[in-house]
Design an enzyme around this catalytic site. Structure first.
Site, PDB file in Angstrom:
ATOM      1  CE  LYS A 140      -7.139   8.726  -3.241  1.00 27.35           C
ATOM      2  NZ  LYS A 140      -8.201   8.719  -4.203  1.00 27.35           N
ATOM      3  CG  ASP A 142      -2.091  -0.733   1.206  1.00 28.43           C
ATOM      4  OD1 ASP A 142      -2.485  -1.078   0.090  1.00 28.43           O
ATOM      5  OD2 ASP A 142      -2.686  -0.982   2.261  1.00 28.43           O
ATOM      6  CG  MET A 174      -7.923   7.713   7.313  1.00 30.86           C
ATOM      7  SD  MET A 174      -8.837   6.385   6.541  1.00 30.86           S
ATOM      8  CE  MET A 174      -9.292   5.386   7.943  1.00 30.86           C
TER       9      MET A 174
HETATM   10  N1  SAH Z   1      -3.964   0.207   9.298  1.00 36.63           N
HETATM   11  C1  SAH Z   1      -3.361   1.496   9.620  1.00 36.63           C
HETATM   12  C2  SAH Z   1      -4.356   2.636   9.431  1.00 36.63           C
HETATM   13  C3  SAH Z   1      -4.849   2.783   8.000  1.00 36.63           C
HETATM   14  S1  SAH Z   1      -5.898   4.169   7.795  1.00 36.63           S
HETATM   15  C4  SAH Z   1      -2.831   1.460  11.050  1.00 36.63           C
HETATM   16  O1  SAH Z   1      -3.116   0.511  11.787  1.00 36.63           O
HETATM   17  O2  SAH Z   1      -2.086   2.371  11.440  1.00 36.63           O
HETATM   18  C5  SAH Z   1      -4.744   5.413   7.331  1.00 36.63           C
HETATM   19  C6  SAH Z   1      -4.615   6.430   8.448  1.00 36.63           C
HETATM   20  O3  SAH Z   1      -3.739   5.940   9.449  1.00 36.63           O
HETATM   21  C7  SAH Z   1      -4.002   7.751   8.043  1.00 36.63           C
HETATM   22  O4  SAH Z   1      -4.968   8.603   7.451  1.00 36.63           O
HETATM   23  C8  SAH Z   1      -3.554   8.281   9.382  1.00 36.63           C
HETATM   24  O5  SAH Z   1      -4.648   8.769  10.144  1.00 36.63           O
HETATM   25  C9  SAH Z   1      -3.070   7.017  10.058  1.00 36.63           C
HETATM   26  N2  SAH Z   1      -1.633   6.812   9.882  1.00 36.63           N
HETATM   27  C10 SAH Z   1      -1.019   5.765   9.292  1.00 36.63           C
HETATM   28  N3  SAH Z   1       0.329   5.895   9.357  1.00 36.63           N
HETATM   29  C11 SAH Z   1       0.561   7.060  10.018  1.00 36.63           C
HETATM   30  C12 SAH Z   1       1.746   7.747  10.423  1.00 36.63           C
HETATM   31  N4  SAH Z   1       2.971   7.274  10.170  1.00 36.63           N
HETATM   32  N5  SAH Z   1       1.594   8.922  11.081  1.00 36.63           N
HETATM   33  C13 SAH Z   1       0.377   9.411  11.375  1.00 36.63           C
HETATM   34  N6  SAH Z   1      -0.770   8.811  11.009  1.00 36.63           N
HETATM   35  C14 SAH Z   1      -0.681   7.645  10.356  1.00 36.63           C
END
Ligand code: SAH
Length: 256
Positions: free
Chosen positions: A61, A39, A176
């Site tokens: 995306k 991803d 998000m």
């Molecule tokens: N499965 C992922 C979340 C996917 S949804 C998890 O468990 O972390 C995607 C969202 O995750 C982003 O919009 C943001 O809100 C958050 N996110 C993922 N990686 C991030 C990072 N390094 N720093 C801050 N937010 C993050």
């Protein structure tokens, strides 16, 4: 380590960004996989742990393009597994936290494709810890609520009951949510949360680009969050006040 048989799919969490937060199970699976579907939020350095002959397929995306349909991704996984490959599906954070991983797993089950999930460090816990924000503290909160701000339409989720969240969740961790920060702030204020309540916006957590913005609910509702950019987590609650105390005491990361 569990076996990774040919014809099997592993749904693997890559953690929030820092390569060091990858699990041993993830590294083990990467070393053996024949094909890796990854991803946009996956740190591409992780892919260097793959074996020499591995094939890489980006299924995230890209800017300006619609994201691939979930059913198409599942079909790719199933088809690769049926060819006898060891298939690794690598997702940011934890595969089952707001990442549609469970939908992919359901698709695999429906197709009769054997799979295993390798959990990862989710951004909303590990990413915040790295920014000095513990999601719980005994003096602050006995519960924490993880929220995805938007629904499939991209607007503020209508399924969320902001009055209940405001009344019952001392700490809210919002995934998000950057684009919707005004609406989130306004909804919580309207539901009775204090305007001066502490808020943090943590962008690019655990990466060299990590920023931690501390603000208040009132300023969030005004869209006043300079430097906040996706991917980011919005944290609302008094655990945010611990950030100045608990921010890691470590030398700044230096690029090699
Ligand atoms: N499965 C992922 C979340 C996917 S949804 C998890 O468990 O972390 C995607 C969202 O995750 C982003 O919009 C943001 O809100 C958050 N996110 C993922 N990686 C991030 C990072 N390094 N720093 C801050 N937010 C993050």
């Amino acid at each position: 380590m569990p076996p990774f048989p040919a014809g099997c799919v592993w749904l693997v969490g890559a953690g929030p960004g820092d390569l060091g937060l990858l699990t041993l199970q993830a590294a083990w699976a990467l070393a053996q996989a024949d094909i890796i579907f990854f991803d946009a939020l996956v740190n591409e350095d992780v892919l260097r742990l793959a074996g020499g002959g591995a094939e890489f397929v980006f299924v995230g995306k890209r800017a300006g393009c619609p994201s691939p349909k979930q059913s198409d991704i599942t079909a790719l996984l199933v088809s690769a597994a049926r060819k006898g490959k060891r298939v690794l599906r690598l997702k940011g954070g934890d595969p089952y936290v707001f990442g549609r991983g469970a939908e992919e797993a359901q698709g695999l089950v429906a197709a009769g494709t054997p799979f295993r999930v390798a959990p990862g460090v989710t951004a909303g816990i590990g990413g915040l810890a790295a920014a000095g924000i513990p999601v719980t503290h005994r003096d602050v909160n006995q519960s924490v609520t993880f929220v995805t701000a938007h629904d499939a339409s991209g607007g503020l989720s209508q399924k969320l009951n902001w009055a209940a969240l405001a009344a019952g969740s001392p700490v809210l961790v919002i995934y998000m949510g950057v684009r919707l920060m005004r609406e989130i702030g306004a909804s919580l204020l309207a539901a009775g949360r204090a305007p001066d309540e502490s808020v943090a916006v943590v962008s690019h957590a655990t990466t060299p680009r990590q920023t931690v913005l501390r603000t208040t609910l009132e300023r969030l509702a005004a869209g006043d969050a300079p430097g906040a950019e996706a991917p980011a987590l919005i944290v609302i609650g008094r655990v945010v006040d611990l950030a100045p105390v608990l921010a890691p005491i470590a030398p700044a990361l230096v690029e090699a």
